[in-house]
Design a protein around this motif. Structure first.
Motif, PDB file in Angstrom:
ATOM      1  N   SER A  40     -17.756 -17.022  25.616  1.00 19.69           N
ATOM      2  CA  SER A  40     -17.125 -18.475  25.345  1.00 19.69           C
ATOM      3  C   SER A  40     -17.381 -18.452  23.974  1.00 19.69           C
ATOM      4  O   SER A  40     -18.469 -18.058  23.496  1.00 19.69           O
ATOM      5  CB  SER A  40     -18.423 -19.330  25.957  1.00 19.69           C
ATOM      6  OG  SER A  40     -19.700 -19.640  25.511  1.00 19.69           O
ATOM      7  N   ILE A  41     -17.284 -19.621  22.889  1.00 16.64           N
ATOM      8  CA  ILE A  41     -17.841 -19.710  21.674  1.00 16.64           C
ATOM      9  C   ILE A  41     -18.426 -20.113  21.788  1.00 16.64           C
ATOM     10  O   ILE A  41     -19.262 -21.261  21.912  1.00 16.64           O
ATOM     11  CB  ILE A  41     -16.184 -21.019  21.168  1.00 16.64           C
ATOM     12  CG1 ILE A  41     -15.220 -19.871  21.412  1.00 16.64           C
ATOM     13  CG2 ILE A  41     -16.624 -20.737  19.571  1.00 16.64           C
ATOM     14  CD1 ILE A  41     -13.372 -21.149  20.817  1.00 16.64           C
ATOM     15  N   GLY A  83     -18.690 -23.438  22.785  1.00 15.41           N
ATOM     16  CA  GLY A  83     -18.571 -24.327  24.039  1.00 15.41           C
ATOM     17  C   GLY A  83     -17.051 -23.977  24.885  1.00 15.41           C
ATOM     18  O   GLY A  83     -17.772 -23.939  26.343  1.00 15.41           O
ATOM     19  N   ASP A  84     -16.200 -23.896  24.125  1.00 13.49           N
ATOM     20  CA  ASP A  84     -14.858 -23.741  24.623  1.00 13.49           C
ATOM     21  C   ASP A  84     -15.586 -22.555  25.531  1.00 13.49           C
ATOM     22  O   ASP A  84     -15.633 -21.624  24.884  1.00 13.49           O
ATOM     23  CB  ASP A  84     -14.105 -23.751  23.909  1.00 13.49           C
ATOM     24  CG  ASP A  84     -13.224 -25.229  23.528  1.00 13.49           C
ATOM     25  OD1 ASP A  84     -14.079 -25.853  24.312  1.00 13.49           O
ATOM     26  OD2 ASP A  84     -12.210 -25.386  22.313  1.00 13.49           O
ATOM     27  N   ILE A  85     -14.156 -22.538  26.327  1.00 13.43           N
ATOM     28  CA  ILE A  85     -13.981 -21.180  26.989  1.00 13.43           C
ATOM     29  C   ILE A  85     -13.212 -20.152  26.477  1.00 13.43           C
ATOM     30  O   ILE A  85     -11.914 -20.558  26.674  1.00 13.43           O
ATOM     31  CB  ILE A  85     -14.196 -20.894  28.763  1.00 13.43           C
ATOM     32  CG1 ILE A  85     -15.912 -21.773  29.193  1.00 13.43           C
ATOM     33  CG2 ILE A  85     -14.356 -19.599  29.645  1.00 13.43           C
ATOM     34  CD1 ILE A  85     -15.058 -22.485  30.782  1.00 13.43           C
ATOM     35  N   ILE A  86     -13.558 -18.300  27.086  1.00  8.06           N
ATOM     36  CA  ILE A  86     -12.561 -17.919  26.468  1.00  8.06           C
ATOM     37  C   ILE A  86     -12.381 -16.886  27.867  1.00  8.06           C
ATOM     38  O   ILE A  86     -13.037 -16.334  28.422  1.00  8.06           O
ATOM     39  CB  ILE A  86     -12.747 -16.232  25.922  1.00  8.06           C
ATOM     40  CG1 ILE A  86     -12.445 -17.587  24.325  1.00  8.06           C
ATOM     41  CG2 ILE A  86     -11.756 -15.595  25.825  1.00  8.06           C
ATOM     42  CD1 ILE A  86     -13.381 -16.887  22.989  1.00  8.06           C
ATOM     43  N   CYS A  87     -10.543 -16.719  28.566  1.00 16.85           N
ATOM     44  CA  CYS A  87     -10.568 -16.275  29.654  1.00 16.85           C
ATOM     45  C   CYS A  87      -9.571 -15.467  29.615  1.00 16.85           C
ATOM     46  O   CYS A  87      -8.645 -15.705  28.699  1.00 16.85           O
ATOM     47  CB  CYS A  87     -10.447 -17.321  30.914  1.00 16.85           C
ATOM     48  SG  CYS A  87      -8.913 -18.279  31.019  1.00 16.85           S
ATOM     49  N   PRO A 130     -13.772 -27.620  29.013  1.00 18.48           N
ATOM     50  CA  PRO A 130     -14.117 -27.835  30.657  1.00 18.48           C
ATOM     51  C   PRO A 130     -14.371 -29.565  30.199  1.00 18.48           C
ATOM     52  O   PRO A 130     -14.119 -30.483  29.178  1.00 18.48           O
ATOM     53  CB  PRO A 130     -15.669 -28.105  31.045  1.00 18.48           C
ATOM     54  CG  PRO A 130     -15.742 -26.269  30.116  1.00 18.48           C
ATOM     55  CD  PRO A 130     -14.721 -26.407  28.667  1.00 18.48           C
ATOM     56  N   ARG A 131     -13.169 -30.075  30.893  1.00 14.45           N
ATOM     57  CA  ARG A 131     -12.930 -31.146  31.012  1.00 14.45           C
ATOM     58  C   ARG A 131     -14.525 -32.391  31.646  1.00 14.45           C
ATOM     59  O   ARG A 131     -14.130 -33.533  32.104  1.00 14.45           O
ATOM     60  CB  ARG A 131     -11.449 -31.777  31.919  1.00 14.45           C
ATOM     61  CG  ARG A 131     -10.519 -31.244  31.182  1.00 14.45           C
ATOM     62  CD  ARG A 131      -9.001 -31.610  32.253  1.00 14.45           C
ATOM     63  NE  ARG A 131      -8.912 -32.902  32.491  1.00 14.45           N
ATOM     64  CZ  ARG A 131      -7.987 -32.951  31.325  1.00 14.45           C
ATOM     65  NH1 ARG A 131      -7.358 -32.587  30.564  1.00 14.45           N
ATOM     66  NH2 ARG A 131      -7.879 -34.793  31.697  1.00 14.45           N
ATOM     67  N   GLY A 132     -15.056 -31.719  32.286  1.00 14.44           N
ATOM     68  CA  GLY A 132     -16.221 -32.512  33.153  1.00 14.44           C
ATOM     69  C   GLY A 132     -16.120 -32.712  34.956  1.00 14.44           C
ATOM     70  O   GLY A 132     -17.221 -32.995  35.147  1.00 14.44           O
ATOM     71  N   SER A 144     -11.344 -29.242  35.753  1.00 15.18           N
ATOM     72  CA  SER A 144     -10.982 -28.881  35.718  1.00 15.18           C
ATOM     73  C   SER A 144     -11.057 -27.990  34.212  1.00 15.18           C
ATOM     74  O   SER A 144     -11.677 -28.850  33.464  1.00 15.18           O
ATOM     75  CB  SER A 144      -9.477 -30.388  36.175  1.00 15.18           C
ATOM     76  OG  SER A 144     -10.176 -31.544  35.871  1.00 15.18           O
ATOM     77  N   TYR A 145      -9.783 -28.065  33.458  1.00 14.95           N
ATOM     78  CA  TYR A 145     -10.059 -27.786  32.184  1.00 14.95           C
ATOM     79  C   TYR A 145      -8.343 -28.426  31.346  1.00 14.95           C
ATOM     80  O   TYR A 145      -7.602 -28.173  31.574  1.00 14.95           O
ATOM     81  CB  TYR A 145     -10.081 -25.903  31.833  1.00 14.95           C
ATOM     82  CG  TYR A 145     -10.999 -25.598  33.207  1.00 14.95           C
ATOM     83  CD1 TYR A 145     -12.237 -24.982  31.791  1.00 14.95           C
ATOM     84  CD2 TYR A 145     -11.319 -25.309  34.105  1.00 14.95           C
ATOM     85  CE1 TYR A 145     -13.290 -24.610  32.450  1.00 14.95           C
ATOM     86  CE2 TYR A 145     -12.372 -24.537  34.362  1.00 14.95           C
ATOM     87  CZ  TYR A 145     -13.483 -23.997  33.943  1.00 14.95           C
ATOM     88  OH  TYR A 145     -14.258 -23.632  34.779  1.00 14.95           O
ATOM     89  N   ALA A 146      -8.740 -28.096  30.187  1.00 14.52           N
ATOM     90  CA  ALA A 146      -7.654 -28.878  29.529  1.00 14.52           C
ATOM     91  C   ALA A 146      -7.441 -27.206  28.875  1.00 14.52           C
ATOM     92  O   ALA A 146      -8.042 -26.734  28.357  1.00 14.52           O
ATOM     93  CB  ALA A 146      -8.001 -29.636  28.111  1.00 14.52           C
ATOM     94  N   VAL A 147      -5.907 -26.527  28.330  1.00 13.27           N
ATOM     95  CA  VAL A 147      -5.780 -25.465  27.225  1.00 13.27           C
ATOM     96  C   VAL A 147      -5.261 -26.233  25.963  1.00 13.27           C
ATOM     97  O   VAL A 147      -4.861 -26.794  25.635  1.00 13.27           O
ATOM     98  CB  VAL A 147      -4.390 -25.753  28.211  1.00 13.27           C
ATOM     99  CG1 VAL A 147      -3.492 -24.332  27.280  1.00 13.27           C
ATOM    100  CG2 VAL A 147      -4.360 -24.626  29.621  1.00 13.27           C
ATOM    101  N   VAL A 148      -6.894 -25.191  25.580  1.00  9.87           N
ATOM    102  CA  VAL A 148      -6.192 -25.461  23.651  1.00  9.87           C
ATOM    103  C   VAL A 148      -5.606 -24.152  23.188  1.00  9.87           C
ATOM    104  O   VAL A 148      -5.045 -24.969  22.153  1.00  9.87           O
ATOM    105  CB  VAL A 148      -8.030 -24.859  23.861  1.00  9.87           C
ATOM    106  CG1 VAL A 148      -8.154 -25.265  21.976  1.00  9.87           C
ATOM    107  CG2 VAL A 148      -8.904 -25.803  24.345  1.00  9.87           C
TER     108      VAL A 148
END
Length: 250
Positions: free
Chosen positions: A43-44, A198-202, A215-217, A220-224
């Motif tokens: 994660s960042i 806090g964005d996730i690297i996957c 993470p959208r809370g 689910s997740y939004a694609v950055v």
């Protein structure tokens, strides 16, 4: 308008972040989300401020605005070096220096092909050149006003002009839409400009490159967007016993 624009790599990059892991993905019943299997690898933690990169090897455009732009480039390059050094307690190790130049260039030439190992030396020489470039260019600019052939002296000073040019071509192409960051696991990465702490690297199975997800809370997740992470781009982070998870992308 897409809030998270993709930046496509070319077919020449040869990235294969998911190795031989086959894609596993399916749409939700309502068609509003995509479920994708993959692995969160990091994660960042820290982002370097946006790049204001400007090519120095443009010797026929020397003027005060150009010199000011070079000062901004120098500051950005130094910030990236400082971030790399901070991961090693203040002085970057040889392994970190290797990671730095590959991260700064996304491991690619300006044409999008894999960068050869000799770029390591080219990058080191370029960084040394840039440490004094704005001041030297200012001197040459002043001299050119009184000496007709003053600009020609610049050619004598730049002893590595061709190799500087290839590094700048790579930085120019891959910096425009990406930031340099440090991750919580002590990696360097190139991430989209919209990325946040806090964005996730996957790595998504079947994917050629890693992705940054937010993470959208609601689970689910939004694609950055896409990213570059050294030692992850060719399947190094995955194996068949990898603990995976399912990402719901909206």
């Amino acid at each position: 308008e897409n809030a998270y624009p993709f930046v496509r790599y070319s077919d020449r990059t040869k990235f294969n972040a998911s190795g031989d892991m086959a894609a596993i993905a399916w749409h939700s019943r309502n068609g509003q989300s995509l479920h994708v299997k993959g692995k969160a690898i990091d994660s960042i933690a820290v982002l370097v401020p946006e790049s204001r990169f400007s090519k120095a090897i443009a010797i026929f455009q020397i003027d005060q605005p150009k010199i000011e732009a070079l000062h901004a480039s120098c500051e950005w390059l130094q910030n990236c070096q400082n971030l790399a050094a901070s991961l090693d307690g203040g002085k970057a190790t040889p392994a970190r220096q290797e990671e730095l130049w590959r991260t700064m260039t996304c491991g690619l030439t300006g044409e999008g092909s894999p960068a050869p190992q000799r770029y390591s030396t080219y990058f080191k020489n370029y960084i040394e050149f840039m440490k004094t470039a704005p001041e030297r260019f200012a001197d040459y600019l002043e001299e050119s006003r009184t000496l007709p052939k003053g600009i020609q002296l610049l050619n004598d000073f730049i002893t590595h002009i061709e190799t500087h040019a290839v590094i700048e071509a790579s930085l120019n192409r891959w910096s425009s839409r990406r930031l340099v960051c440090a991750t919580n696991n002590g990696r360097l990465a190139r991430v989209p400009k919209r990325a946040q702490k806090g964005d996730i690297i996957c790595v998504l199975f079947g994917g050629e490159i890693p992705y940054v997800l937010r993470p959208r809370g609601d689970g689910s997740y939004a694609v950055v967007g896409e990213c570059y992470v050294h030692d992850v781009m060719h399947g190094e982070s995955l194996s068949h016993d990898t603990l995976s998870m399912v990402f719901e992308l909206k």
